[in-house]
Design an enzyme around this catalytic site. Structure first.
Site, PDB file in Angstrom:
ATOM      1  N   GLU A 162    -100.522  15.595  13.011  1.00  0.00           N
ATOM      2  CA  GLU A 162     -99.966  16.720  12.243  1.00  0.00           C
ATOM      3  C   GLU A 162    -101.051  17.654  11.711  1.00  0.00           C
ATOM      4  O   GLU A 162    -101.075  18.008  10.532  1.00  0.00           O
ATOM      5  CB  GLU A 162     -99.114  16.203  11.079  1.00  0.00           C
ATOM      6  CG  GLU A 162     -97.849  15.519  11.541  1.00  0.00           C
ATOM      7  CD  GLU A 162     -96.865  15.193  10.413  1.00  0.00           C
ATOM      8  OE1 GLU A 162     -97.307  15.024   9.276  1.00  0.00           O
ATOM      9  OE2 GLU A 162     -95.665  15.119  10.696  1.00  0.00           O
ATOM     10  N   ASP A 221     -89.827   8.764  12.483  1.00  0.00           N
ATOM     11  CA  ASP A 221     -90.327   9.074  11.141  1.00  0.00           C
ATOM     12  C   ASP A 221     -89.365   8.695  10.024  1.00  0.00           C
ATOM     13  O   ASP A 221     -88.672   9.567   9.508  1.00  0.00           O
ATOM     14  CB  ASP A 221     -90.641  10.579  11.055  1.00  0.00           C
ATOM     15  CG  ASP A 221     -91.428  10.924   9.812  1.00  0.00           C
ATOM     16  OD1 ASP A 221     -91.876  10.001   9.131  1.00  0.00           O
ATOM     17  OD2 ASP A 221     -91.583  12.123   9.531  1.00  0.00           O
ATOM     18  N   GLU A 264     -87.597  10.153   1.291  1.00  0.00           N
ATOM     19  CA  GLU A 264     -87.722  11.469   1.916  1.00  0.00           C
ATOM     20  C   GLU A 264     -86.483  11.837   2.725  1.00  0.00           C
ATOM     21  O   GLU A 264     -85.979  12.948   2.628  1.00  0.00           O
ATOM     22  CB  GLU A 264     -88.966  11.489   2.823  1.00  0.00           C
ATOM     23  CG  GLU A 264     -89.101  12.772   3.633  1.00  0.00           C
ATOM     24  CD  GLU A 264     -90.337  12.788   4.530  1.00  0.00           C
ATOM     25  OE1 GLU A 264     -91.140  11.838   4.475  1.00  0.00           O
ATOM     26  OE2 GLU A 264     -90.483  13.783   5.276  1.00  0.00           O
TER      27      GLU A 264
HETATM   28  O1  GCW Z   1     -92.681  11.780   7.055  1.00  0.00           O
HETATM   29  C1  GCW Z   1     -93.583  12.792   7.390  1.00  0.00           C
HETATM   30  C2  GCW Z   1     -93.593  13.692   6.214  1.00  0.00           C
HETATM   31  C3  GCW Z   1     -94.929  14.284   5.901  1.00  0.00           C
HETATM   32  C4  GCW Z   1     -95.956  13.178   5.894  1.00  0.00           C
HETATM   33  C5  GCW Z   1     -96.013  12.586   7.293  1.00  0.00           C
HETATM   34  C6  GCW Z   1     -96.946  11.403   7.403  1.00  0.00           C
HETATM   35  C7  GCW Z   1     -97.891  12.793   4.553  1.00  0.00           C
HETATM   36  O2  GCW Z   1     -92.627  14.671   6.408  1.00  0.00           O
HETATM   37  O3  GCW Z   1     -94.819  14.897   4.651  1.00  0.00           O
HETATM   38  O4  GCW Z   1     -97.222  13.581   5.480  1.00  0.00           O
HETATM   39  O5  GCW Z   1     -94.758  12.114   7.656  1.00  0.00           O
HETATM   40  O6  GCW Z   1     -96.448  10.283   7.293  1.00  0.00           O
HETATM   41  O7  GCW Z   1     -98.124  11.577   7.593  1.00  0.00           O
END
Ligand code: GCW
Length: 686
Positions: A266, A339, A367
């Site tokens: 990312e 995720d 989240e």
């Molecule tokens: O779940 C996603 C989130 C990001 C997060 C990323 C990760 C810390 O939307 O906010 O960043 O994963 O786990 O690295």
């Protein structure tokens, strides 16, 4: 006169269901009995153990309790041996854990018999996604308890220390023994002298509670902070920079735990920026930490476009590196391949990396599960995950066993949870979100625990009202019947309810925008990475819906071990909870219930909404047993959750109806919200 007195006492008893701000969590020691605790040794940690006994003792009055450090080879690491009035351990922290276990058993009324209690994982760690300006990535309970903004941001106040101590105590009481203090999207400043000084202060408060401090590091720190031209992990000057920095850290914090790294993920820098592999990067840091006994937790949350299916990418990148990592590197893998969705199958990396230590990363902060508004007890999700069979070393190769050292010889074992803790008075935003912090700790300690046991403990510890007199039983039959039972049932159903009203039957990532709160199956702004948008995941069209990950589709199924591979690949044997994760199916596909897929999707959304309404009723009924403050707070949040569930249902069903072109299922309640309005209002941006 007596009658008046009784009435008076009754009123008093009712009023004594006091207001509670939730700050005490599950540690609400009330009316301890006197106890005489003796210990063979003395230290700050053992002093805490004795104080805890004195503050929480519910056993026989004036009992003599002995705490003793011994050498017993059946006790591992920080485990302990316990009887009604004796705790023995090989380590001081074992004594502390024994004390907390004994007190918990007394307070919940659980049987106390002689037993050796060992932990499942050696490292049980909270990952805080706290930024050094005090904000928290995916934090829903206020600002950071560790970091703040402003010119005095690095001054350590008494107030800070009190809070850190309360935090440490809560963690120790459930066996958590590590904390990563900053976000995986790490600022390079974290490693500067000034910030490290603050880390030292935090570590000093956490240490007597047996909690090691860890930091997330930015891979390009040597260039960003050290002014080097490169951060190439094979460059001698970079290696030296990390060695020096690590030495500096251990000079301040001798028991420092190690680094957590999000690299080449990312947009974060990583070894791949220099043409190196994850192993090159992780090993370089591991070598720097090795002389001090530190570890590297290297995240496998990567999804560069090496394949059209994001769910396959981490496995494709990491599996070939198996065997190349130092033994103090642990690969940290999210429970699912995408995720932290409400439901995912497990990541196929579990059990597949046979020569590498792998640790699960769970997300305590909600989240994707209603944040701090929805009541969702995550323990059932984690239990489902830990009990999943990978079949990697034959039947029974559960994730729990693949990661806790039962199957693979490994130097370390670990598990992490992304914390849901902030400055809110009740720490977690939602009073019930505390149960997820609690459940994470308990499962990290014992990965065989059941969620109903965890819920039972947590409710008793969190909502127990002290009895009016010592002769009353701790938990009355009435309380158990009319409070404990319905509330526990609600908690145990809550995750499935969320799956039902958000994304049932294997649907995933149907969120609007990047807030990950409300529904947005339509959400796909121009120019956005496709694998950040819901249509990429649901693939709805007039022919059907779902992501084809079978052998003839993306072939993600091939990353699983037989017989699971064939089971998932075949639509007739794929569990329906994962159906649309692995298969693209026609809208009138016949489900096991006899319903068409379209009708079944409708039934799940409808059921989810009904379940939340049921939770509201349950909660309304338990009012006499809860203090007003927490009662009202939960009631209001359930009300919002109920409205949100309706919105999820209306949004998703009306959106998918455009593709299915089928009538709204007749046996469910029709929509009450207009789709165009929902798209316009966008609950995602709540
Ligand atoms: O779940 C996603 C989130 C990001 C997060 C990323 C990760 C810390 O939307 O906010 O960043 O994963 O786990 O690295």
């Amino acid at each position: 006169m007596i009658k008046i007195l009784i009435t008076y006492l009754f009123i008093f008893a009712t009023l004594s269901v006091r207001a509670e701000d939730g700050h005490k969590l599950w540690l609400r020691n009330s009316n301890p009995k006197p106890v005489n605790a003796v210990c063979t040794n003395s230290s700050p940690m053992l002093t805490i153990a004795i104080q805890e006994l004195q503050q929480g003792w519910q056993g026989e009055a004036n009992a003599l309790v002995s705490l003793k450090i011994i050498h017993n080879k059946d006790i591992f690491r920080d485990g302990f041996k316990m009887t009604k009035n004796k705790i023995q351990a090989n380590t001081e922290v074992g004594i502390l854990y024994g004390v907390y276990e004994l007190l918990r058993r007394q307070q919940t009324g659980e049987e106390i018999k002689e037993a050796i209690v060992n932990s499942s994982y050696e490292r049980r760690i909270l990952n805080h996604w706290d930024n050094i300006d005090g904000s928290i990535e995916r934090g829903y309970a206020g600002l950071s308890i560790f970091w703040k903004k402003g010119k005095d941001s690095l001054v350590v106040t008494e107030k800070d220390k009190v809070l850190w101590k309360e935090y440490a105590r809560a963690n120790a009481s459930i066996g958590i023994n590590g904390a990563v203090l900053n976000n995986v999207n790490a600022s390079p400043l974290m490693l500067s002298k000034a910030y490290l000084e603050r880390v030292k202060s935090i570590a000093e408060v956490l240490r007597p509670y047996g909690i090691k401090t860890y930091l997330s590091v930015k891979f390009s720190s040597p260039s960003l902070m050290g002014g080097l031209k490169t951060s190439d992990p094979l460059s001698p000057e970079v290696i030296k920079w990390w060695n020096d920095k690590t030495r500096e850290i251990y000079g301040l914090i001798p028991d420092f735990g190690g680094f957590l790294v999000k690299a080449s993920s990312e947009g974060q820098p990583g070894p791949q920026d220099y043409g190196r592999t994850h192993a090159d990067g992780a090993n370089m840091l591991a070598d720097a930490l090795q002389p001090y006994g530190g570890i590297v937790m290297w995240r496998a949350f990567v999804y560069s476009a090496t394949d059209k299916d994001r769910a396959k990418q981490a496995f494709l990148e990491f599996k070939p590196l198996d065997g190349q990592f130092r033994d103090n590197v642990i690969i940290q893998v999210k429970n699912g391949p995408v995720d932290f969705q409400p439901r995912e199958p497990f990541s196929p990396l579990f059990g597949a990396m046979k020569k590498t230590t792998v640790m699960p990363e769970l997300q305590i902060t909600q989240e994707y599960l209603g944040q701090s508004t929805h009541l969702v007890f995550l323990s059932t999700m984690w239990e489902e995950f830990l009990k999943s069979d990978t079949y990697q070393e034959g039947a029974g190769s559960t994730i729990a066993r693949c990661t806790d050292g039962s199957i693979f010889p490994q130097k370390y074992s670990a598990i992490a949870g992304v914390a849901n803790i902030g400055l809110d008075m009740n720490w977690c935003g939602h009073p019930f979100a505390q149960s997820n912090w609690y459940a994470f700790g308990r499962l990290a300690w014992n990965n065989q625990l059941t969620s109903d046991q965890i819920a039972d403990e947590w409710i008793k510890l969190t909502f127990h009202q002290s009895a009016l007199n010592a002769n009353q039983p701790r938990f009355s039959e009435d309380w158990k019947m009319n409070f404990l039972k319905p509330v526990s049932k609600m908690m145990l159903q809550s995750r499935e309810a969320a799956v039902n009203y958000m994304m049932p039957l294997g649907f995933h990532h149907l969120f609007s925008a990047t807030e990950h709160y409300g529904p947005g199956p339509w959400w796909a702004p121009k120019g956005m990475r496709k694998d950040w948008t819901p249509p990429y995941y649901h693939k709805a069209d007039s022919a059907g819906v779902g992501f084809d990950r079978t052998k003839t589709g993306s072939n993600a199924v091939s990353q699983y071990h037989e017989p699971l591979l064939s089971q998932l690949n075949d639509v007739r044997t794929c569990p329906e909870i994962y159906l649309l994760w692995f298969h693209h199916l026609p809208w009138d596909y016949k489900m096991k219930s006899g319903k068409t897929l379209w009708d079944e999707i409708g039934a799940h959304y409808d059921n989810g909404v009904k379940q939340v309404r049921e939770f509201q009723k349950v909660w309304d009924k338990v009012q006499p047993y809860v203090d007003n403050e927490r009662f009202v707070q939960v009631q209001e949040k359930l009300h919002q959750q109920s409205e949100n569930a309706q919105i999820w249902k209306d949004a998703c069903l009306q959106y998918f109806q455009k593709f299915s072109r089928k009538p709204f299922p007749i046996d469910i309640q029709g929509p009450v919200n207009d789709l165009d309005e929902l798209i316009k209002e966008d609950l995602g941006k709540h």
